[in-house]
Design an enzyme around this catalytic site. Structure first.
Site, PDB file in Angstrom:
ATOM      1  N   HIS A   1      38.993  39.546  33.444  1.00 48.79           N
ATOM      2  CA  HIS A   1      39.400  40.288  34.643  1.00 48.79           C
ATOM      3  C   HIS A   1      40.468  39.470  35.350  1.00 48.79           C
ATOM      4  CE1 HIS A   1      35.406  42.710  35.295  1.00 48.79           C
ATOM      5  NE2 HIS A   1      36.352  43.531  34.909  1.00 48.79           N
TER       6      HIS A   1
ATOM      7  N   CYS B   1      34.142  38.066  42.616  1.00 44.75           N
ATOM      8  CA  CYS B   1      33.508  39.195  41.927  1.00 44.75           C
ATOM      9  C   CYS B   1      32.360  39.780  42.734  1.00 44.75           C
ATOM     10  CB  CYS B   1      32.922  38.766  40.591  1.00 44.75           C
ATOM     11  SG  CYS B   1      34.071  38.044  39.457  1.00 44.75           S
TER      12      CYS B   1
HETATM   13  N1  ARG Z   1      29.134  40.800  33.825  1.00 50.10           N
HETATM   14  C1  ARG Z   1      30.172  41.416  34.579  1.00 50.10           C
HETATM   15  C2  ARG Z   1      31.142  42.091  33.623  1.00 50.10           C
HETATM   16  O1  ARG Z   1      31.377  41.552  32.565  1.00 50.10           O
HETATM   17  C3  ARG Z   1      30.881  40.429  35.431  1.00 50.10           C
HETATM   18  C4  ARG Z   1      31.900  41.046  36.314  1.00 50.10           C
HETATM   19  C5  ARG Z   1      32.661  40.079  37.091  1.00 50.10           C
HETATM   20  N2  ARG Z   1      33.504  40.720  38.004  1.00 50.10           N
HETATM   21  C6  ARG Z   1      34.745  40.431  38.253  1.00 50.10           C
HETATM   22  N3  ARG Z   1      35.377  41.089  39.178  1.00 50.10           N
HETATM   23  N4  ARG Z   1      35.394  39.563  37.546  1.00 50.10           N
HETATM   24  O2  ARG Z   1      31.650  43.132  33.901  1.00 50.10           O
END
Ligand code: ARG
Length: 703
Positions: A168, A264
């Site tokens: 991300h 996050c």
């Molecule tokens: N386990 C979640 C996923 O893989 C973590 C999300 C983390 N969020 C972020 N905005 N980076 O989607």
């Protein structure tokens, strides 16, 4: 609460690592402690409440990642683009977030089905609201970016993520107040890094090291001068302090196990609109069509991979699988790229693979005039080895003189329009040159499945051979040489002096004598050492029979050069009886033309060596024209020169002891080239033995 900034959070009541959808989760299933997670989350919540308002959305059982509210959607003003999660493991969160946004007075925009976009996890506003940075490559699709621009009326800058740990954008990129930025450059492709550097001046860019990046230092919440993160190195803290930020560390290790941290776990829901800025997005899309044995020949995989590898993204709109063994497939693919430049790069590769425009999208090639002799317009299309056509005034015109690394010059002649591959230096004022990547196609004949699979000639399975395959290849080359000779075809040999040092001279001489070679292309050295062997029995001063250095032998080749210079040319030395055997001798005696291209390291040179390299290139090219096969024998320099001039369809056999040379030459993406990693002397000796077998009177019986 010190400001009117608001965040949305979701308590970790149901948080756990239940599945693996990013590398951080691997090995961590059910390994996080709920108690510790709750404690860490509470701490973060308290820290944020000291500086802002925090709203809460009720957690939902069965949706463990809902704590990561950054992925709820992307907010700007009162508009929000709701996330469309890539993985089904998170798609169930969407309705809860949608409901929350609606209840809180936001206008919710929904992306088309099957167009993933993961909200503020992948889209970060410049803190002054000047533009939106949007990530793609793992979770969000590039094609979602134009929607963001349209609905939120903001400029979108697309950044491509290339390290799966930073899947991300908010895991490796964090815009801060006053135009500052912390980011981890290694997570982005070079195009994106350039874009970042263009928009953020060096004094505002804080590039962090990998050690900080893997502690999720970029996954920080910035509220004015405060930056909240899991952990910062002393170095990072010092850098941030130096430009006026205060770092608050709050451990979030339990959430790192799911691939998330401070940022996050929050979604900023107050994002003020800057009335000055308006929509603009660079994403460009184009639909191309491919036809052929797309699956069997692996063309479709290659096409889709190269789109992504070059920074674009794709959507397969249509795929018609050929049903019969012989029938071809067709595919329509929408290609998107973050800029026209990237699109050009991608499309030019796809053209090589045979991609064409949809019939209704066909357009003429774009032409620009040559304004200076020997110089092409900047954006000229660089040619390849494949037969090419360009569309001019609605008609597809075949490009003549196909070769790689040229430009396509278009000229109006009394007999109509001609298109020709030309070297840059040969372009002339008055010609038009094809620029950009419209109205260009390459003609790839779809070889039949049978031919590909059963062809006895393993030129069809292009690649570098192992030692085991050498003999097999020698057999095939021998067979092919015979066939070409007997049908009056043309075989070109490019060779380096190693042929002589490895004892291959006599074998190559024999091939020439027996009519298997129609031209020899090399440099000064092969001729010098060949004649040294003929006159003095040594090659670079080494006795070729005994394999030992001869006293004073290192000067032999200079004596030879001197002798030939006295006679005026190799041919004259042969006529005078000074040279009585060897490669050059056979060339002269059998009227096989040779070109010796000079180089900076040449001794002499021989009177026959062409030291004007432009002339040498032209002469090489003349001999190559019409060749059916080229044997490239241990000369990286001359063989690459030859390869550059040779169009697709010519069989090339590259023999070198250095695998790197072989790979470089045989990797032309064309099926007709084969590489052999072996001693060239050995190869030539095996080849002549094999030719003997073929000409033996018993052949008829076995065949
Ligand atoms: N386990 C979640 C996923 O893989 C973590 C999300 C983390 N969020 C972020 N905005 N980076 O989607």
């Amino acid at each position: 609460m010190a400001s009117d900034i608001r965040f949305l959070m979701c308590a970790p009541d149901h948080y756990d690592v239940d599945y693996v959808i990013n590398p951080w989760m691997e090995g961590n299933i059910h390994k996080s402690s709920r108690d510790r997670a709750v404690e860490q989350w509470q701490k973060l919540y308290q820290v944020l409440k000291d500086h802002a308002t925090v709203d809460l959305i009720p957690p939902q059982k069965g949706w463990p990642d809902m704590v990561f509210t950054a992925n709820a959607g992307l907010v700007l003003g009162t508009n929000v683009v709701l996330s469309r999660f890539l993985h089904k493991e998170r798609q169930g969160e969407e309705p809860y977030f949608q409901e929350w946004f609606e209840q809180n007075g936001f206008t919710v925009y929904n992306l088309p089905k099957d167009l993933p976009f993961e909200g503020a996890g992948d889209a970060l506003l410049d803190r002054a609201g000047r533009w939106l940075w949007a990530g793609y490559g793992f979770r969000s699709e590039l094609d979602s970016h134009p929607y963001l621009a349209k609905w939120l009326d903001i400029e979108v800058l697309s950044l491509r993520l290339i390290d799966e740990r930073f899947y991300h954008l908010d895991t490796c990129f964090c815009p801060l107040a006053n135009g500052y930025l912390i980011y981890y450059p290694g997570a982005f492709d070079s195009y994106s890094n350039r874009l970042i550097e263009m928009r953020v001046p060096p004094e505002k860019r804080i590039a962090i090291a990998e050690a900080d990046a893997v502690n999720f230092a970029c996954n920080a919440v910035n509220i004015e001068e405060i930056v909240v993160m899991n952990k910062a190195s002393d170095d990072l803290r010092a850098k941030l302090n130096a430009v006026g930020f205060q770092v608050i560390e709050t451990p979030l290790t339990e959430f790192l196990k799911a691939g998330g941290a401070a940022k996050c776990l929050t979604l900023r829901v107050t994002e003020p609109i800057d009335e000055q800025v308006h929509a603009s997005v660079y994403v460009e899309s184009r639909v191309i069509q491919m036809r052929g044995h797309l699956l069997d020949a692996g063309i479709i995989n290659r096409a889709l991979d190269l789109i992504v590898d070059n920074g674009g993204s794709f959507q397969v709109l249509n795929f018609n699988l050929g049903e019969q063994r012989q029938s071809t497939s067709t595919a329509e693919v929408r290609v998107s790229a973050p800029s026209h430049q990237v699109m050009e790069e991608i499309i030019s590769h796809l053209i090589d693979l045979g991609a064409v425009d949809l019939p209704e999208d066909e357009r003429d090639a774009k032409l620009e005039p040559v304004t200076k002799d020997g110089v092409a317009p900047d954006d000229f299309y660089v040619t390849t080895i494949y037969p090419t056509e360009v569309r001019i005034d609605g008609v597809w015109v075949k490009v003549e003189n196909q070769r790689m690394d040229g430009a396509i010059a278009v000229k109006q002649t009394p007999n109509g329009i001609t298109a020709r591959c030309k070297l840059l230096r040969d372009l002339e004022i008055g010609e038009q040159v094809v620029v950009d990547v419209f109205g260009i196609r390459t003609i790839r004949k779809p070889e039949s499945r049978e031919k590909r699979n059963s062809e006895e000639f393993s030129f069809m399975s292009a690649g570098v051979s192992s030692e085991r395959r050498v003999e097999l290849i020698v057999e095939q080359v021998a067979w092919e040489l015979r066939k070409i000779r007997d049908t009056g075809g043309k075989v070109i040999v490019s060779a380096g002096p190693v042929v002589i040092h490895t004892g291959g001279g006599e074998h190559l001489a024999r091939l020439i004598r027996e009519g298997y070679v129609q031209a020899l292309l090399g440099g000064n050295a092969i001729a010098v050492h060949d004649m040294e062997q003929s006159i003095m029995g040594t090659s670079l001063g080494v006795d070729m029979k005994r394999g030992v250095a001869v006293r004073g032998g290192h000067r032999h080749h200079l004596k030879v050069i001197n002798t030939i210079r006295r006679y005026g040319s190799i041919a004259q030395a042969v006529e005078a009886g000074v040279i009585t055997s060897g490669i050059m001798y056979e060339c002269v005696k059998n009227h096989v033309p040779f070109v010796l291209a000079g180089s900076i390291r040449d001794d002499g040179p021989l009177p026959d060596t062409q030291m004007d390299l432009i002339k040498a290139q032209t002469e090489y090219a003349q001999h190559i024209r019409g060749a059916e096969m080229i044997l490239m024998l241990s000369s990286m320099l001359h063989s690459i020169g030859v390869g550059n001039m040779t169009p697709a369809g010519v069989k090339m056999v590259c023999v070198d002891i250095n695998p790197a040379v072989v790979t470089k030459l045989s990797d032309r993406g064309s099926v007709e080239s084969v590489g052999v990693v072996t001693d060239v002397g050995l190869f030539l000796s095996l080849l002549t033995q094999q030719l003997d077998k073929l000409t033996s009177p018993y052949l008829g019986k076995t065949n």
